[in-house]
Design an enzyme around this catalytic site. Structure first.
Site, PDB file in Angstrom:
ATOM      1  N   GLY A  27      -5.644   3.579   9.897  1.00  0.00           N
ATOM      2  CA  GLY A  27      -6.010   2.171   9.920  1.00  0.00           C
ATOM      3  C   GLY A  27      -7.248   1.983  10.777  1.00  0.00           C
ATOM      4  N   GLY A  64     -18.047   1.606  11.030  1.00  0.00           N
ATOM      5  CA  GLY A  64     -18.832   2.703  11.553  1.00  0.00           C
ATOM      6  C   GLY A  64     -18.060   3.992  11.687  1.00  0.00           C
ATOM      7  CG  HIS A  83     -12.332   3.739   7.972  1.00  0.00           C
ATOM      8  ND1 HIS A  83     -12.088   3.201   9.200  1.00  0.00           N
ATOM      9  CD2 HIS A  83     -11.123   4.116   7.463  1.00  0.00           C
ATOM     10  CE1 HIS A  83     -10.783   3.231   9.441  1.00  0.00           C
ATOM     11  NE2 HIS A  83     -10.178   3.785   8.404  1.00  0.00           N
ATOM     12  CG  LEU A 121     -10.492   7.386  10.795  1.00  0.00           C
ATOM     13  CD1 LEU A 121     -11.512   7.131   9.691  1.00  0.00           C
ATOM     14  CD2 LEU A 121     -10.700   6.412  11.949  1.00  0.00           C
ATOM     15  CG  ASP A 136      -6.717  -0.015   6.484  1.00  0.00           C
ATOM     16  OD1 ASP A 136      -5.543  -0.404   6.352  1.00  0.00           O
ATOM     17  OD2 ASP A 136      -7.042   1.188   6.467  1.00  0.00           O
ATOM     18  CB  ALA A 193      -6.920   8.004   1.575  1.00  0.00           C
ATOM     19  CD  GLU A 250      -2.795   1.237   2.409  1.00  0.00           C
ATOM     20  OE1 GLU A 250      -3.690   2.103   2.419  1.00  0.00           O
ATOM     21  OE2 GLU A 250      -2.556   0.483   3.376  1.00  0.00           O
TER      22      GLU A 250
END
Length: 382
Positions: A307, A248, A250, A305, A272, A219, A129
């Site tokens: 992860g 709940g 992301h 956030l 993730d 992102a 990633e």
């Protein structure tokens, strides 16, 4: 030993069956048969009226058991992460490496290669990633590591990572066309993420080697009605495999339902997850920043956030209880679809003859009861 897992409702792929048993031996599924046809030499295992399904398949696992893989790129770390996620029903996954310098990436490749040799039905390769991101959408990645992909770096990574790097998240608008073409021809699943691609750019890339999208809505350029971006193009195009984090935090349950309506069987669950899964650590120290575990979130000190604290078991439960999807579809989103992304659906993600005997038994309340990996039962913590 020859086993027959019985007394449960079997959910596998598009099959829902009652009154059947799953036969397995030597780490492989042999068949699904009616309970009155179980051969006499098989040991019967009781699912206690629960749900029998394939083990969960997670294509984005950053860490677990208190270990973040990018920080500690060793076989020992991977085994710690594996053991943590087995406790939540994930039997196959892609260890995920966040944006790093080349020497660190090469270390992770070596570790994953060893893990794949050790447990091929559990370690399905590696998800890289980054580091080829848009500097405008770094997320919680180290911006010092974000860079432009070059043929020189690809020479090294594709040689060292052959058959190990199987999934790559990048910002395709930041990658030169020749580099993108080379990556697509390598057989690696290319996924758009951490990207500011416009709607038109995204559609172009979907038709030129990019077949997936990483953690939808997060992102990436969004759904602005005047300047639609990657998220909008993903929903409109509808054919790219798309991972989504259903914790709940992301994205709102409405946004998951919208994605499901638009993407149907192309939408799959990912965790993730960070190092905190299966651990009581309060934070992970990355040197340049810390990721804190607070109120069910993994976040930077300023609240962004970084992860998730999600498990695939919780993702399935949330997809049913929070989003409102049916149990069978939530299970497919955690098993069959991610296996199909990797073209491994005959090995994992289904209970079919020849597949690995990776199984999960859930109660009707979706609580975990049993986990089997390669035909061996996993001892679950009480």
């Amino acid at each position: 030993m020859r086993y027959a897992l019985t007394n449960g409702t079997i959910y596998s792929g598009y099959t829902t069956a009652q009154g059947y048993a799953v036969l397995f031996e030597n780490g492989q599924i042999l068949d699904l048969v009616q309970t009155d046809e179980i051969p006499e030499d098989f040991i019967k295992l009781d699912a206690n009226g629960g749900i029998i399904c394939p083990g969960f398949v997670d294509l984005q696992v950053n860490g677990g058991g208190g270990v973040y893989f990018t920080q500690y790129p060793t076989l020992e770390s991977l085994n710690t992460i594996r053991d943590a996620h087995l406790q939540f029903g994930t039997t196959s996954f892609l260890p995920t490496v966040i944006s790093a310098f080349q020497d660190k990436i090469l270390q992770t490749i070596d570790a994953v290669h060893l893990a794949m040799q050790q447990s091929p039905s559990t370690f399905l390769g590696m998800h890289l990633e980054g580091p080829f991101f848009s500097p405008e959408k770094p997320g919680a990645h180290d911006t010092a590591c974000i860079r432009t992909a070059t043929h020189e770096e690809l020479d090294v990574l594709l040689e060292a990572g052959k058959d190990v790097i199987t999934y790559l998240t990048l910002a395709p608008e930041c990658v030169e066309e020749g580099v993108l073409k080379r990556l697509a021809e390598s057989g690696i699943v290319l996924s758009a993420g951490h990207s500011m691609a416009t709607y038109d750019q995204a559609l172009h890339f979907f038709n030129n080697g990019v077949t997936a999208v990483t953690h939808l809505y997060n992102a990436m350029s969004g759904i602005d009605t005047k300047q639609p971006g990657l998220a909008a193009a993903t929903l409109d195009y509808g054919q790219a495999w798309t991972g989504i984090i259903v914790d709940g935090h992301h994205c709102h349950p409405y946004a998951v339902r919208l994605a499901k309506k638009m993407l149907a069987e192309k939408l799959f669950l990912v965790s993730d997850c960070a190092a905190c899964v299966g651990s009581d650590i309060p934070f992970t120290d990355f040197g340049n920043f810390k990721s804190f575990y607070r109120n069910g979130r993994c976040e930077t000190e300023d609240g962004r956030l970084a992860g998730s604290a999600l498990t695939m078991l919780e993702a399935v439960q949330n997809t049913v209880n929070m989003v409102g999807l049916e149990v069978d579809e939530a299970i497919r989103m955690a098993t069959l679809y991610p296996a199909q992304v990797m073209k491994l659906e005959n090995r994992v993600g289904q209970l079919v003859p020849g597949a690995a005997a990776n199984l999960v038994v859930l109660g009707q309340d979706l609580q975990l009861q049993q986990v089997w990996v390669d035909g061996q039962e996993v001892a679950l913590a009480k």
